[in-house]
Design an enzyme around this catalytic site. Structure first.
Site, PDB file in Angstrom:
ATOM      1  CD  GLU A 271      -0.479  -0.279   8.492  1.00  0.00           C
ATOM      2  OE1 GLU A 271       0.745  -0.084   8.308  1.00  0.00           O
ATOM      3  OE2 GLU A 271      -1.360   0.536   8.164  1.00  0.00           O
ATOM      4  CG  ASP A 272      -2.808  -7.775   6.970  1.00  0.00           C
ATOM      5  OD1 ASP A 272      -2.733  -8.869   7.570  1.00  0.00           O
ATOM      6  OD2 ASP A 272      -2.289  -7.557   5.860  1.00  0.00           O
ATOM      7  CB  ALA A 273      -7.758  -3.524   6.624  1.00  0.00           C
TER       8      ALA A 273
END
Lengths: 223, 408
Positions: free
Chosen positions: B214-216
């Site tokens: 998942e994105d940061a």
């Protein structure tokens, strides 16, 4: 800090979005500033546009003071394109709200993006959008997009034709390779006026790494 | 602590190239003098050296030889005095023109200059006994110095530890995210789990592989995301499940923003499940969405009923990854969509989707390049403010015997 929560319990602290909420309600297009830095490029008049045509368009399409200034190329009537640069440096360009085509449009699209057909009988209405042959024939594939069309900032990407007979050239705005052109505009040219957000013209992957070099032909605000 | 806790070892030997020249020389001399030293009965020096080393190791450390050992010692010998003897096979060649390079992953590694063993052996095989006798003393001349060990390297097969990780705060990347020498996020999932693991098994490096990522700025909640960490060249492999569990427990008790569940040692073969799951398993999300105009109840109901039956998206490669991925249009299915009003222009959206769907782009539409989008469906500008992954539907790893942390 809570351990993993079960699905029903996620709750949001909306207070931190209060300012964003009021700013965006006034101007929904601002959300793009989260994803892009905003710049502008002035497309110079199409060389094909003869003197006679300019006069004809001035009378047929009441652009107001903008039209009068168009002939002498002063700031107010420049054909402004927006250049939205993503953190990965890709640049999306399209016709800006400061462009003569859009200047006289009420900001109807701010609250609703329903694709209502604008009055196509108006002479200012966009009749068709024609992409340059080099663009239509370009090959865009693969991670490296190695075969893609190389473009300079002034490379003609497409021409917008109004019912009144005017032509506006939209250009690449940055130097690099073409990674996408919006074919949707050929099928639905009215989007240019009714839905500027969906009406981007092209996406360019710049050759340079450095922001200043990439945006050498662009400005940060419309002067 | 640098000592390997291996019960067995295998040894690889690299001898100076001159050995092979001299070996041939002895064989030829033996034939000529009709000594009972037929070429086939001259023992391979390599095997003798290997045996001697293994024997000595066994006496010193009690370690057993096993060609299938996960631990390998590579011993490289060199002999200055005869280091150029093999060049006789290549009489007409000058200095090598260019140092050949080859690529390993992303780094370009230079090949050692000079002839490789396989080239020497091939050339040796081409030369007749007569040619050899003319060009080299048979038997070979005496030497006055000993060969020495030029290098010793120890390599052990990686240890794999699997589990599921949770990310309870935003701005934490999955693996260290460094752009132009600067860290983009303060820490990463890999480091929070990898550091204590590295101290436990004393490995050189660790590498985290998740089943998707998942994105940061996106949290990973629910039961976490399956992953494994490969620990390279571990000194200690005899780890008890309690020790692994201690890592899990300490992350919970320290209120770490990154936690793990079901942490355990896994077999190397089990790692393929992770990548398969990335492509095939569905994910559940919850998002905070802003709309430029509030929806009527009818519109809300309309979207929810549409969402119950699933929605098929056509997603062009998002602009934000278009620089490094091929431009394609990917059909992705949203298995279900449910939108509810929070207050004002804020809405909560729950989505279950096929693997690989870009949820952020579904919400704002990515300038019309993802269709349909929430922007399209509502007819108003939509943007996503917060995203959380609530579930990753891959069941891995199995729940270990020691009870893991119960969710509060």
């Amino acid at each position: 800090m809570v351990a993993a929560v079960s699905p029903v319990e996620i709750s949001y602290d909306l207070s931190k979005y209060a300012q964003l909420d009021s700013e965006w309600k006034a101007q929904p297009g601002l959300y793009l500033d989260k994803y892009f830095t905003r710049h502008f490029y002035a497309s110079t008049a199409a060389p094909k546009r003869k003197h006679g045509e300019i006069e004809a368009s001035q009378t047929a399409e009441p652009h107001g003071s903008a039209a009068a200034a168009a002939a002498d190329g002063s700031a107010a009537a420049k054909e402004w394109q927006y250049v939205l640069m993503s953190p990965n440096k890709l640049c999306v360009t399209g016709i800006s709200e400061h462009h003569p085509l859009l200047l006289r449009q009420p900001s109807a699209s701010s609250s609703s993006l329903a694709e209502q057909e604008p009055d196509t009988t108006a002479t200012a209405a966009v009749a068709r959008v024609v992409y340059a042959d080099a663009v239509r024939n370009s090959v865009i594939k693969g991670k490296g997009k190695k075969q893609s069309l190389r473009v300079m900032p002034e490379t003609k990407i497409c021409t917008v034709h109004t019912r009144g007979g005017s032509e506006y050239v939209v250009r690449a705005a940055v130097r690099g390779v073409l990674v996408e052109w919006n074919a949707r505009l050929e099928d639905a040219p009215h989007l240019v006026l009714s839905c500027p957000e969906l009406a981007f013209v092209a996406i360019v992957k710049p050759a340079a790494d450095d922001d200043a070099k990439i945006l050498s032909e662009c400005v940060d605000c419309v002067m | 602590m640098q000592t390997f806790d291996s019960p067995n070892v295998s040894v690889g030997i690299e001898l100076p190239k001159s050995i092979y020249i001299r070996h041939r020389s002895v064989a030829i001399a033996g034939k000529k003098q009709e000594m009972p030293l037929a070429a086939s009965s001259v023992p391979e020096i390599k095997d003798v050296v290997r045996y001697l080393i293994l024997h000595r190791l066994s006496v010193m450390c009690g370690i057993k030889a096993d060609p299938n050992s996960d631990t390998r010692i590579d011993v490289v010998f060199s002999h200055e005095e005869t280091s150029q003897e093999h060049q006789l096979l290549f009489p007409d060649q000058g200095a090598p023109a260019k140092q050949p390079k080859h690529r390993r992953g992303k780094t370009v590694v230079a090949q050692p200059a000079g002839k490789s063993l396989s080239v020497v052996l091939a050339e040796l095989g081409q030369r007749s006994d007569d040619w050899f006798t003319e060009n080299f003393a048979c038997p070979p001349s005496a030497i006055s110095s000993q060969a020495k060990i030029e290098s010793l390297s120890f390599k052990r097969a990686s240890l794999f530890v699997g589990g599921r990780y949770l990310k309870l705060e935003r701005n934490i990347s999955q693996t260290p995210f460094i752009v132009e020498g600067r860290r983009m996020t303060e820490t990463s999932v890999a480091e929070v789990i990898g550091e204590p693991l590295q101290r436990l098994v004393c490995c050189d490096e660790y590498n985290l592989v998740g089943s998707g990522r998942e994105d940061a700025d996106v949290r990973m909640l629910g039961d976490g995301r399956p992953f494994y960490i490969e620990c390279m060249n571990p000194r200690i492999k005899a780890i008890a499940q309690e020790q692994i569990h201690d890592i899990e427990a300490s992350l919970v008790s320290s209120n770490s923003p990154v936690q793990v569940r079901r942490l355990q040692i896994i077999r190397p073969d089990d790692t393929s499940i992770i990548k398969e799951g990335e492509e095939n398993k569905s994910k559940k999300y919850c998002a905070l969405v802003w709309l430029s105009k509030q929806l009527t109840q009818e519109k809300l109901d309309e979207i929810n009923s549409l969402g119950q039956n699933g929605i098929l998206l056509q997603q062009k490669t998002p602009v934000r990854v278009l620089h490094r991925r091929a431009p394609l249009t990917r059909p992705k299915k949203l298995l279900s969509l449910a939108i509810s009003h929070i207050e004002g222009n804020f809405y909560k959206v729950r989505i279950e989707s096929e693997a690989g769907a870009y949820i952020k782009e579904f919400v704002h539409g990515d300038l019309g390049r993802t269709s349909p989008s929430l922007t399209e469906l509502t007819g108003h500008t939509a943007d996503i403010l917060e995203l959380d992954v609530e579930g990753v539907s891959l069941d891995f790893p199995p729940v270990p015997e020691i009870p893991t942390t119960q969710v509060a």
